[in-house]
Design a protein around this motif. Structure first.
Motif: not given
Length: 291
Positions: A66, A69-70, A85, A87
């Motif tokens: 995550a 991805l951020k 995203v 989690e």
């Protein structure tokens, strides 16, 4: 005669008045039953003449997936893509969510796990890109070193097929056990040919292994869960997989969505120099770029 004239005048006035009332709406709104309902257009439809934002929802493990991805949110925003995203802390729901269409993609697993999942669950998930490697490590519990493990010592390992086999291969590489077939990536304790220390294997869900370190002598922990538990794989692991590990973590979609424009834009963002630098600068070798 005057009465007749008065009556005719009154009738004419009334007729003109009614005509005026009947034509009052001719230049205004249409009757209610012919109007377009307010909810006939999607709530999130873009204004005329403006580009519509595309939403891309991705399931990921909290660390490091995550977090990685951020780093792509801003890159994709410039392309009109809103990256969301979500989690998850397990290894099952992210896959079923993509299969069912609740998520567009996921990022948490490696190819051996994906292949096994598809075979066992009948899902139709495919890899679209390799992103990073998380070397698995062996961590001290009640034994401070591998040499200090007593006869009959307990070893915690992940209980999913591919990660358990991976843990056993790591133990074999340290000379603690010998497997019947070292090429079997889905080996279990039943596939051990030699166990000189009579090790007892405690099979746990991968996410729960770090929390049970004080119950075992050593534990095989995936780097994402080690990081989540405050462990530094490079500094805290007794031994760690080599960087050429075949267990590359991948971006996954449902079969048929591989060429989706938003998905391909995410692939490019994940394999960008921005993400590579972030991984190298943030995780210090505990997570290694695979591109």
């Amino acid at each position: 005669m005057k009465k007749k004239i008065f009556a005719l005048s009154l009738a004419l006035i009334l007729a003109l008045s009614l005509a005026a009332c009947g034509g009052k709406d001719s230049g205004g709104s249409a009757p209610a039953d012919t109007q377009t309902p307010a909810d006939s257009a999607p709530e999130d439809s873009a204004p005329a003449g403006s580009a519509e934002t595309v939403k891309l929802s991705v399931a990921a493990s909290p660390t490091p997936h995550a977090e990685i991805l951020k780093q792509c949110v801003g890159i994709l925003k410039e392309q009109g893509i809103e990256l969301v995203v979500n989690e998850y802390s397990d290894y099952v729901v992210p896959n079923t969510a993509v299969e069912d269409g609740d998520e567009d993609a996921n990022y948490f697993q490696h190819v051996p796990y994906l292949d096994n999942f598809n075979a066992e669950r009948g899902t139709h998930l495919v890899s679209v890109a390799g992103v990073h490697i998380e070397p698995m490590g062996l961590y001290a519990g009640n034994s401070a070193s591998l040499d200090a493990i007593p006869d009959g010592g307990k070893v915690a390992v992940p209980n999913d097929p591919t990660n358990e086999g991976r843990a056993l291969l790591l133990l074999e590489a340290q000379g603690l056990i010998k497997l019947k077939d070292s090429s079997n990536l889905e080996a279990t304790p039943n596939d051990i040919a030699e166990n000189p220390k009579n090790l007892e294997f405690v099979e746990l869900e991968a996410a729960n292994v770090p929390a049970n370190l004080d119950e075992v002598d050593i534990a095989a922990i995936n780097s994402n869960y080690a990081l989540g538990a405050g462990l530094n794989p490079v500094e805290d692991a007794l031994v760690i997989e080599a960087a050429d590990s075949p267990y590359v973590n991948i971006l996954v979609v449902k079969e048929g969505n591989e060429n989706n424009e938003a998905v391909q834009a995410l692939v490019k963002a994940l394999q960008s120099d921005t993400v590579k630098d972030y991984i190298n600068n943030t995780f210090g070798g505990a997570v290694v770029p695979a591109f």
